[in-house]
Each structure stands twice: as structure tokens, then as C-alpha cells.
Design a protein around this motif. Sequence first.
Motif, PDB file in Angstrom:
ATOM      1  N   LEU A  44     -37.299 -89.278 -21.030  1.00 60.99           N
ATOM      2  CA  LEU A  44     -38.451 -88.515 -21.508  1.00 60.99           C
ATOM      3  C   LEU A  44     -39.578 -89.383 -22.053  1.00 60.99           C
ATOM      4  CD1 LEU A  44     -36.267 -85.834 -23.231  1.00 60.99           C
ATOM      5  CD2 LEU A  44     -37.771 -85.409 -21.296  1.00 60.99           C
ATOM      6  N   THR A  47     -40.493 -92.504 -18.566  1.00 59.28           N
ATOM      7  CA  THR A  47     -40.346 -91.929 -17.234  1.00 59.28           C
ATOM      8  C   THR A  47     -40.851 -92.886 -16.158  1.00 59.28           C
ATOM      9  OG1 THR A  47     -42.494 -90.853 -17.456  1.00 59.28           O
ATOM     10  CG2 THR A  47     -40.565 -89.578 -18.086  1.00 59.28           C
ATOM     11  N   PRO A  53     -43.022 -86.260 -18.430  1.00 59.76           N
ATOM     12  CA  PRO A  53     -41.817 -85.827 -19.147  1.00 59.76           C
ATOM     13  C   PRO A  53     -41.680 -84.315 -19.137  1.00 59.76           C
ATOM     14  CG  PRO A  53     -43.513 -86.554 -20.690  1.00 59.76           C
ATOM     15  CD  PRO A  53     -43.996 -86.922 -19.322  1.00 59.76           C
ATOM     16  N   ILE A 110     -39.870 -87.724 -26.461  1.00 59.07           N
ATOM     17  CA  ILE A 110     -41.097 -88.097 -25.747  1.00 59.07           C
ATOM     18  C   ILE A 110     -41.861 -89.145 -26.562  1.00 59.07           C
ATOM     19  CG2 ILE A 110     -43.333 -87.253 -24.920  1.00 59.07           C
ATOM     20  CD1 ILE A 110     -42.022 -84.591 -24.338  1.00 59.07           C
TER      21      ILE A 110
END
Length: 308
Positions: A44, A47, A53, A110
Motif C-alpha cells: 500500500l 506500490t 494504493p 499508505i
Amino acid sequence: MSAPTPTPTPSPSPAASPALPVAIPLVVTLVFFAANSVLGRAALGETAPGVAPDPAAFTALRLVSGAAMLALIVTAREGASGAAGLLARARWISALSLLGYAAFFSAAYIGVAAGLGALVLFGAVQVTMFAGALWGGERPPPMRWLGAVCGMAGLAWLTAPGAEAPPLVPALLMAGSGVCWGVFSLAGRGSTRPVADMAGAFALAAAAAVPLWLGAAALGLAPGLGLREAGLAVASGAVTSALGYAMWYGVLPRIDATLASVAQLTVPLIALAGGALWLGEVPTARFWVAAALILGGIGAATLVSRRR
């Protein structure tokens, strides 16, 4: 999960000597729990080029693959009759808290590093478990209070404004994930069939996660996972989550409860090492101060309380 990393705090079990055959699955389990954070961050936050993500897809695939693996494990152990009643055993509070844990976990990774996220998760789980004990009428000894205060101080220091502070929103999302996992752990205390109960919770959470993912995709909010990211989600669900938890509950009856509690303190540090080796994430001085407060305080409180 990352586990917890953040995993259910074990109840006291009979003391047993951690001989080599027990030490091996114990170490593998701890590595699996830490790997959840590294896999989540890799899928995430790191990537592949051109891949956005997609935390909703990652969450759904992780829960579905985890549910499938746990169902296979229960079937292998108890036969088809044992697996047939998994959904009937599932409790909504367990499924919803598991879904919240997985969703917040995915969204947080993320923007937060693997080791740092694991540390925030662990601290939030421990504080939630402590608060749950108070709510349930328990009266923890003074050293447990000290451990909880150290955990809260470490989390406060970690997220305080400053040059080395992690992004606030991802850090808060990971703290929310830890709260959800703490609730999940509290709801599952006293289970006589922990793997079966976890399989039911995974199945029910997955049944809720998939429609949410599809709805987000229909609204253009879920761009979809690349092949690499989808593989990492499945590995996180089927291997490092499902197999990890099955191994953990197999090891627990064979080791002392104090060892089980203290061993979990290594999970954020293993995640930190994995993030450094695989993702090139370098810990800051703020991380080490927070780790000393959270892990050191909770570890010392656990050891002293158990000895008394």
C-alpha cells in the motif's frame, strides 16, 4: 494480524520449558505477525509504478484469504462438521472489530512506515486491553498502571508535532486499528476454540468487506490492486495472519504466560528490521524513544506483575 503485532493477550497457562521444538514455531509465529506490517506497507505504501494504493481491495482480499485458510485448518483438525458451524459461532462484535482493525490497518499503511506502524498498533492494543480490564472491574497492580502510562506516553511522544513526527492521519488510523484489535481480543477472551472462533470472525468480516470493496470500486474509490499487491494481500491473509494465529494458539499451551506476553514485545522490532531490509525504511530517534517507553514500560510491568 500485526499483529498485532498486535495478537490476543494470552491468559495464564501452565509453565512449560520452551525447548527447541517449541521455540521454533514461536519464533516463526512472531516473524509472521511482524510480516503483516511489512506486507501491508509494501502493498500500500510502496506500490509498483503506475499502481495506486487500494486499501479496500487489500482489506477484502486479506480477510477472504484468511477466512479460507482458517476454514481449511478447522476442517483438517475437526472435520467437516467442525467447519460447518463457523458462521454460527461468529459474534458480530468480533467480526466488526476485526473488520475495523483490518480496514484501519490498510488505510494507515499508505502513509506510515512498517516498524512505526507496528509500534503504534501494539501500543494502542495494550492501552485498549488495559482500559477494557478496568471497565470489566479488574484492579490491576501498580506496575500494570505504570506499563499503561508508559504506553500512552510513548504514543503521545511518537505523534507529538515535530520534524520527526509521522503523518498524523495515518498514525491515528493505526491507533484506531489497535483499538479495534484490542476490542477483538477482549471479546475473544475465554474462548475454548480460539482458532474456530477466529475462523468464524474472519468469515463474517470478509462477508462484510467484499460488498464494501465492490461498492467503493463502483464509485471509483477503489482503483484495484496490481498482481504484486494482490499477492501480498493474499499472503498477509492466508499465511502471516491465518497460519500465524493457528500456530500461536498451538504454541500458547506449551509456554509460560509471561514468556508469551513478553515475546510479543519483539513484534514491532522485527517489523522495523523487515521494513529496513526490504523497504529501506530507517527509524528515527523519536521511534527509539517511543519504543523504549512503550515496549520497555509494558515489558517491565508484565515481568514484575507476573512474578508477584
